[in-house]
Design a protein around this motif. Sequence first.
Motif, short mmCIF file in Angstrom:
data_model
loop_
_atom_site.label_atom_id
_atom_site.label_comp_id
_atom_site.label_asym_id
_atom_site.label_seq_id
_atom_site.Cartn_x
_atom_site.Cartn_y
_atom_site.Cartn_z
N ALA A 29 0.84 -1.20 0.00
CA ALA A 29 0.00 0.00 0.00
C ALA A 29 0.87 1.26 0.00
N GLU A 30 1.96 1.24 0.78
CA GLU A 30 2.89 2.38 0.81
C GLU A 30 3.51 2.60 -0.56
N ARG A 31 3.85 1.53 -1.23
CA ARG A 31 4.50 1.65 -2.54
C ARG A 31 3.51 2.23 -3.57
N ILE A 32 2.27 1.80 -3.51
CA ILE A 32 1.25 2.35 -4.41
C ILE A 32 1.15 3.85 -4.17
N ASN A 33 1.15 4.23 -2.92
CA ASN A 33 1.08 5.65 -2.56
C ASN A 33 2.29 6.42 -3.08
N GLN A 34 3.47 5.86 -2.93
CA GLN A 34 4.70 6.51 -3.45
C GLN A 34 4.64 6.70 -4.96
N LEU A 35 4.00 5.75 -5.63
CA LEU A 35 3.92 5.83 -7.09
C LEU A 35 2.83 6.80 -7.55
N GLY A 36 2.11 7.35 -6.60
CA GLY A 36 1.08 8.34 -6.94
C GLY A 36 -0.31 7.76 -7.03
N GLY A 37 -0.49 6.52 -6.61
CA GLY A 37 -1.81 5.88 -6.66
C GLY A 37 -2.46 5.90 -5.29
N LYS A 38 -3.73 5.50 -5.28
CA LYS A 38 -4.47 5.41 -4.02
C LYS A 38 -4.68 3.93 -3.75
N PRO A 39 -4.08 3.39 -2.67
CA PRO A 39 -4.24 1.95 -2.42
C PRO A 39 -5.71 1.56 -2.29
N ASN A 40 -6.10 0.53 -3.01
CA ASN A 40 -7.50 0.11 -3.05
C ASN A 40 -7.80 -0.91 -1.94
N PHE A 41 -8.44 -0.42 -0.88
CA PHE A 41 -8.84 -1.30 0.22
C PHE A 41 -10.34 -1.60 0.16
N ASP A 42 -10.96 -1.27 -0.95
CA ASP A 42 -12.41 -1.45 -1.08
C ASP A 42 -12.78 -2.93 -0.98
N PRO A 43 -13.62 -3.31 0.01
CA PRO A 43 -14.01 -4.73 0.12
C PRO A 43 -14.79 -5.21 -1.10
N GLU A 44 -15.44 -4.27 -1.78
CA GLU A 44 -16.19 -4.62 -3.00
C GLU A 44 -15.19 -5.09 -4.07
N GLY A 45 -15.38 -6.32 -4.53
CA GLY A 45 -14.52 -6.83 -5.60
C GLY A 45 -13.17 -7.33 -5.14
N LEU A 46 -12.96 -7.31 -3.81
CA LEU A 46 -11.66 -7.73 -3.26
C LEU A 46 -11.26 -9.14 -3.73
N ALA A 47 -12.19 -10.09 -3.61
CA ALA A 47 -11.88 -11.48 -3.94
C ALA A 47 -11.48 -11.63 -5.40
N SER A 48 -12.09 -10.86 -6.30
CA SER A 48 -11.74 -11.02 -7.71
C SER A 48 -10.46 -10.26 -8.08
N ARG A 49 -10.06 -9.30 -7.28
CA ARG A 49 -8.78 -8.62 -7.53
C ARG A 49 -7.61 -9.47 -7.02
N SER A 50 -7.88 -10.36 -6.08
CA SER A 50 -6.82 -11.13 -5.43
C SER A 50 -6.42 -12.37 -6.24
N ALA A 51 -5.13 -12.68 -6.21
CA ALA A 51 -4.66 -13.90 -6.90
C ALA A 51 -5.00 -15.14 -6.07
N SER A 52 -4.91 -15.00 -4.74
CA SER A 52 -5.23 -16.18 -3.92
C SER A 52 -6.66 -16.08 -3.41
N GLN A 53 -7.19 -17.22 -2.96
CA GLN A 53 -8.61 -17.26 -2.59
C GLN A 53 -8.82 -17.23 -1.09
N TYR A 54 -10.01 -16.79 -0.73
CA TYR A 54 -10.42 -16.85 0.67
C TYR A 54 -11.15 -18.17 0.85
N ALA A 55 -10.45 -19.17 1.40
CA ALA A 55 -11.08 -20.47 1.57
C ALA A 55 -11.13 -20.80 3.05
N PRO A 56 -12.35 -20.93 3.60
CA PRO A 56 -12.46 -21.13 5.05
C PRO A 56 -11.86 -22.46 5.54
N GLY A 57 -12.06 -23.55 4.78
CA GLY A 57 -11.55 -24.84 5.23
C GLY A 57 -12.46 -25.48 6.25
N GLU A 58 -12.76 -26.77 6.03
CA GLU A 58 -13.72 -27.50 6.88
C GLU A 58 -13.13 -27.92 8.22
#
Length: 194
Positions: free
Chosen positions: A97-126
Motif C-alpha cells: 500500500a505504501e508503494r502504491i502511494n509513493q507511485l502516486g496511486g491510491k491503495p485500493n482497500f475497497d471490500p467490494e470486488g476484493l476477492a476477484s482482484r486477489s490472486a489467492s482465494q479466501y477459503a475457510p476450510g472444513e
Amino acid sequence: MTATTSAPKSIQPFLTDVKELRRRARQHLETGNITDTYRGDVDQAIEILQNVLATEIVCVLRYTMHAIAATGIASEGVKDEFAEHAREEQEHMMMVAERINQLGGKPNFDPEGLASRSASQYAPGENLVDMIKENYIAERIAVDHYRELIRYFAEKDPTTRVMLEGILSTEEEHANDMHDLLVAHEGKPMLPSE
Ligand SMILES: [Fe+2]
Ligand SMILES: [Fe+2]
C-alpha cells in the motif's frame, strides 16, 4: 606480485553528475517520488500492485480467520503459526500500500470486488487439515505470482522489485511451514515434490 599504484584518472565515478541529478530533482515536483529516470509504466505498476494488495489482504483475512477458528486437540501450535502468518501478511499489505502511494496511486482497500482482484482465494476450510491445505495452496500461488512480477519489474522499477523479492522470501517460508504442518498432521505431503 606487483600492486597497481594508480587508478585511471579519466573515469567518472558516477553515471550522472551531481549537478544534473539536482537539476532533475527540482524539475516536475508535482510528480512526487517518480522522477524522469523511472523506467516503468507507472499506471501499469500501480494496477499490478493493486492486485498484489488485494492478494495480501485476502491472506490476512484467511489466516486470521483460521487462527481463530482452528479447533481440536492438535490445533494449538497450528493456531500460533496461522496468527504469525497473518501478522506477516499484514506487513506485506502495508508495504505494498505504501508503494502504491509513493507511485502516486491510491491503495485500493475497497471490500467490494476484493476477492476477484486477489490472486489467492479466501477459503475457510472444513477442518484443521483443510485449512493447512488451503493456506499451502494460497502460498504456492503467491510464490508463483511474485516470481513472475519480479521478472516483470526487473530493472524498470528496482524499488518495487526489491520489495517483492523480500515478500517472496517470506512467502516461500510460509509455503514451507504449511508443507511441514501438512506432513505432521496428515503424514504425507499433499502435492508431489517438484
Ligand atoms: Fe504475503
Ligand atoms: Fe504468505
